[in-house]
Design a protein around this motif. Structure first.
Motif, PDB file in Angstrom:
ATOM      1  N   PHE A  71       1.041  -1.106   0.117  1.00 43.17           N
ATOM      2  CA  PHE A  71      -0.032  -0.008   0.050  1.00 43.17           C
ATOM      3  C   PHE A  71       0.891   1.374   0.139  1.00 43.17           C
ATOM      4  O   PHE A  71       1.908   1.313   0.723  1.00 43.17           O
ATOM      5  N   GLY A  72       0.514   2.313  -0.800  1.00 42.76           N
ATOM      6  CA  GLY A  72       1.165   3.432  -0.699  1.00 42.76           C
ATOM      7  C   GLY A  72       1.020   4.112   0.362  1.00 42.76           C
ATOM      8  O   GLY A  72       2.033   4.814   1.000  1.00 42.76           O
ATOM      9  N   SER A  73      -0.163   4.233   1.089  1.00 39.81           N
ATOM     10  CA  SER A  73      -0.606   4.781   2.282  1.00 39.81           C
ATOM     11  C   SER A  73      -1.599   3.923   3.199  1.00 39.81           C
ATOM     12  O   SER A  73      -2.606   3.800   2.655  1.00 39.81           O
ATOM     13  N   ILE A  74      -1.290   3.510   4.044  1.00 36.68           N
ATOM     14  CA  ILE A  74      -1.954   2.372   4.942  1.00 36.68           C
ATOM     15  C   ILE A  74      -3.217   3.262   5.542  1.00 36.68           C
ATOM     16  O   ILE A  74      -4.319   2.959   5.575  1.00 36.68           O
ATOM     17  N   GLU A  75      -2.972   4.545   5.679  1.00 44.26           N
ATOM     18  CA  GLU A  75      -4.071   5.527   6.268  1.00 44.26           C
ATOM     19  C   GLU A  75      -5.267   5.783   5.114  1.00 44.26           C
ATOM     20  O   GLU A  75      -6.328   5.655   5.340  1.00 44.26           O
ATOM     21  N   ALA A  76      -4.723   5.950   3.900  1.00 41.55           N
ATOM     22  CA  ALA A  76      -5.554   6.299   2.914  1.00 41.55           C
ATOM     23  C   ALA A  76      -6.454   4.909   2.544  1.00 41.55           C
ATOM     24  O   ALA A  76      -7.497   4.842   2.316  1.00 41.55           O
ATOM     25  N   TYR A  77      -5.831   3.673   2.587  1.00 41.40           N
ATOM     26  CA  TYR A  77      -6.509   2.582   2.389  1.00 41.40           C
ATOM     27  C   TYR A  77      -7.314   2.141   3.610  1.00 41.40           C
ATOM     28  O   TYR A  77      -8.686   1.820   3.254  1.00 41.40           O
ATOM     29  N   CYS A  78      -7.062   2.637   4.792  1.00 45.69           N
ATOM     30  CA  CYS A  78      -8.223   2.354   5.891  1.00 45.69           C
ATOM     31  C   CYS A  78      -9.140   3.327   5.685  1.00 45.69           C
ATOM     32  O   CYS A  78     -10.624   2.906   6.046  1.00 45.69           O
ATOM     33  N   LEU A  79      -9.228   4.640   5.371  1.00 44.20           N
ATOM     34  CA  LEU A  79     -10.255   5.518   5.028  1.00 44.20           C
ATOM     35  C   LEU A  79     -10.938   5.100   3.988  1.00 44.20           C
ATOM     36  O   LEU A  79     -12.473   5.247   4.050  1.00 44.20           O
ATOM     37  N   THR A  80     -10.383   4.493   2.823  1.00 45.37           N
ATOM     38  CA  THR A  80     -11.116   4.061   1.802  1.00 45.37           C
ATOM     39  C   THR A  80     -12.121   2.775   2.128  1.00 45.37           C
ATOM     40  O   THR A  80     -13.366   2.759   1.857  1.00 45.37           O
ATOM     41  N   VAL A  81     -11.648   1.801   2.981  1.00 43.38           N
ATOM     42  CA  VAL A  81     -12.203   0.845   3.492  1.00 43.38           C
ATOM     43  C   VAL A  81     -13.365   1.399   4.377  1.00 43.38           C
ATOM     44  O   VAL A  81     -14.709   0.898   4.026  1.00 43.38           O
ATOM     45  N   ALA A  82     -13.119   2.145   5.208  1.00 42.24           N
ATOM     46  CA  ALA A  82     -14.283   2.722   5.939  1.00 42.24           C
ATOM     47  C   ALA A  82     -15.262   3.300   5.583  1.00 42.24           C
ATOM     48  O   ALA A  82     -16.455   3.404   5.658  1.00 42.24           O
ATOM     49  N   ARG A  83     -14.677   4.328   4.265  1.00 47.19           N
ATOM     50  CA  ARG A  83     -15.947   4.953   3.585  1.00 47.19           C
ATOM     51  C   ARG A  83     -16.674   4.169   2.686  1.00 47.19           C
ATOM     52  O   ARG A  83     -18.069   4.270   2.877  1.00 47.19           O
ATOM     53  N   ASN A  84     -16.217   2.939   2.260  1.00 45.75           N
ATOM     54  CA  ASN A  84     -17.066   2.091   1.348  1.00 45.75           C
ATOM     55  C   ASN A  84     -18.006   1.309   2.507  1.00 45.75           C
ATOM     56  O   ASN A  84     -19.124   1.094   1.882  1.00 45.75           O
ATOM     57  N   LEU A  85     -17.629   0.935   3.313  1.00 44.74           N
ATOM     58  CA  LEU A  85     -18.382   0.222   4.255  1.00 44.74           C
ATOM     59  C   LEU A  85     -19.509   1.020   4.997  1.00 44.74           C
ATOM     60  O   LEU A  85     -20.662   0.527   5.068  1.00 44.74           O
ATOM     61  N   ALA A  86     -19.085   2.419   5.207  1.00 44.79           N
ATOM     62  CA  ALA A  86     -20.104   3.215   5.674  1.00 44.79           C
ATOM     63  C   ALA A  86     -21.193   3.516   4.508  1.00 44.79           C
ATOM     64  O   ALA A  86     -22.378   3.601   4.931  1.00 44.79           O
ATOM     65  N   ILE A  87     -20.913   3.677   3.585  1.00 45.27           N
ATOM     66  CA  ILE A  87     -21.853   3.880   2.319  1.00 45.27           C
ATOM     67  C   ILE A  87     -22.821   2.690   2.135  1.00 45.27           C
ATOM     68  O   ILE A  87     -23.744   2.770   2.065  1.00 45.27           O
ATOM     69  N   ASP A  88     -22.223   1.576   2.030  1.00 47.00           N
ATOM     70  CA  ASP A  88     -22.978   0.225   2.042  1.00 47.00           C
ATOM     71  C   ASP A  88     -23.926   0.070   3.272  1.00 47.00           C
ATOM     72  O   ASP A  88     -25.112  -0.035   2.965  1.00 47.00           O
ATOM     73  N   ARG A  89     -23.558   0.298   4.487  1.00 50.36           N
ATOM     74  CA  ARG A  89     -24.527   0.309   5.571  1.00 50.36           C
ATOM     75  C   ARG A  89     -25.603   1.657   5.249  1.00 50.36           C
ATOM     76  O   ARG A  89     -26.750   1.182   5.543  1.00 50.36           O
ATOM     77  N   SER A  90     -25.177   2.561   5.005  1.00 42.19           N
ATOM     78  CA  SER A  90     -26.146   3.559   4.731  1.00 42.19           C
ATOM     79  C   SER A  90     -27.431   3.415   3.553  1.00 42.19           C
ATOM     80  O   SER A  90     -28.233   3.408   3.855  1.00 42.19           O
ATOM     81  N   GLU A  91     -26.800   2.654   2.695  1.00 45.47           N
ATOM     82  CA  GLU A  91     -27.625   2.219   1.533  1.00 45.47           C
ATOM     83  C   GLU A  91     -28.472   1.289   1.976  1.00 45.47           C
ATOM     84  O   GLU A  91     -29.896   1.346   1.664  1.00 45.47           O
ATOM     85  N   ARG A  92     -28.069   0.447   2.821  1.00 44.27           N
ATOM     86  CA  ARG A  92     -29.051  -0.656   3.239  1.00 44.27           C
ATOM     87  C   ARG A  92     -29.868  -0.239   4.417  1.00 44.27           C
ATOM     88  O   ARG A  92     -30.914  -0.845   4.349  1.00 44.27           O
ATOM     89  N   LYS A  93     -29.617   0.601   4.869  1.00 45.10           N
ATOM     90  CA  LYS A  93     -30.495   1.169   5.779  1.00 45.10           C
ATOM     91  C   LYS A  93     -31.290   2.500   5.483  1.00 45.10           C
ATOM     92  O   LYS A  93     -32.037   3.491   6.152  1.00 45.10           O
ATOM     93  N   ASP A  94     -31.281   2.924   4.206  1.00 41.01           N
ATOM     94  CA  ASP A  94     -31.923   3.899   3.407  1.00 41.01           C
ATOM     95  C   ASP A  94     -31.318   5.169   3.988  1.00 41.01           C
ATOM     96  O   ASP A  94     -32.243   6.228   3.988  1.00 41.01           O
ATOM     97  N   ALA A  95     -30.093   5.327   4.246  1.00 40.92           N
ATOM     98  CA  ALA A  95     -29.854   6.601   4.681  1.00 40.92           C
ATOM     99  C   ALA A  95     -30.574   7.429   5.503  1.00 40.92           C
ATOM    100  O   ALA A  95     -30.994   8.383   5.235  1.00 40.92           O
TER     101      ALA A  95
END
Length: 169
Positions: A52-76
């Motif tokens: 990974f070029g930046s472990i922080e960027a990777y972590c933020l990307t994973v968190a962002r994607n998971l949060a968006i997935d959860r929001s979409e499932r719960k109708d935001a």
């Protein structure tokens, strides 16, 4: 390349991950679940950390994607974000502290009304202090797109704030 340690390099990111997830999900419990799931996923990819070029960027990307997935499932759900992480104001009188607190609440409300992309960019830049390049990596955008969206987000918040403060609109 420097060896990456979960305890020293990844675990300290949990507060940033939480704030990002909270900004997306608008739910503390969901945000905590997102952080936990992010840390588990990052741990499971520990063999790939050096790539990974930046472990922080990777972590933020994973968190962002998971949060968006959860929001979409719960109708935001559109629940008001209550900022309990605000620093104490420099205002001395109770009235000045109250005015300052109300202004911060208004700014948070106005930020929450922004489109998702602008809200995330403003959160990452103005709250988390990320560079344009880091935001571009996390959100899979160009630096120019980040700058344009940040400018537009700031302008919208500023104009709405002026309208509300000046005219009570």
């Amino acid at each position: 390349m420097q060896e990456i340690s979960f305890r020293n390099d990844i675990l300290p990111l949990k507060d940033k991950l939480f704030r990002l997830a909270l900004r997306i999900t608008f739910n503390r419990a969901e945000a905590e679940d997102v952080v936990q799931e992010t840390l588990i996923r990052v741990w499971n990819k520990r063999d790939e950390w050096p790539q990974f070029g930046s472990i922080e960027a990777y972590c933020l990307t994973v968190a962002r994607n998971l949060a968006i997935d959860r929001s979409e499932r719960k109708d935001a759900r559109a629940v008001e974000l209550t900022p309990d992480m605000e620093d104490a104001s420099d205002a001395s009188s109770p009235y000045e502290r109250l005015v300052s607190k109300e202004r911060m609440a208004l700014i948070h409300r106005l930020m929450n009304e922004l489109p998702e992309k602008q809200r995330l960019i403003m959160q990452l830049r103005d709250v988390e202090g990320k560079s344009y390049k880091e935001i571009a990596v996390v959100l899979n955008l160009t630096e120019e797109q980040v700058k344009v969206n940040l400018f537009r987000a700031r302008q919208k918040v500023k104009q709405r704030f002026i309208d509300i403060e000046g005219y009570g609109l």
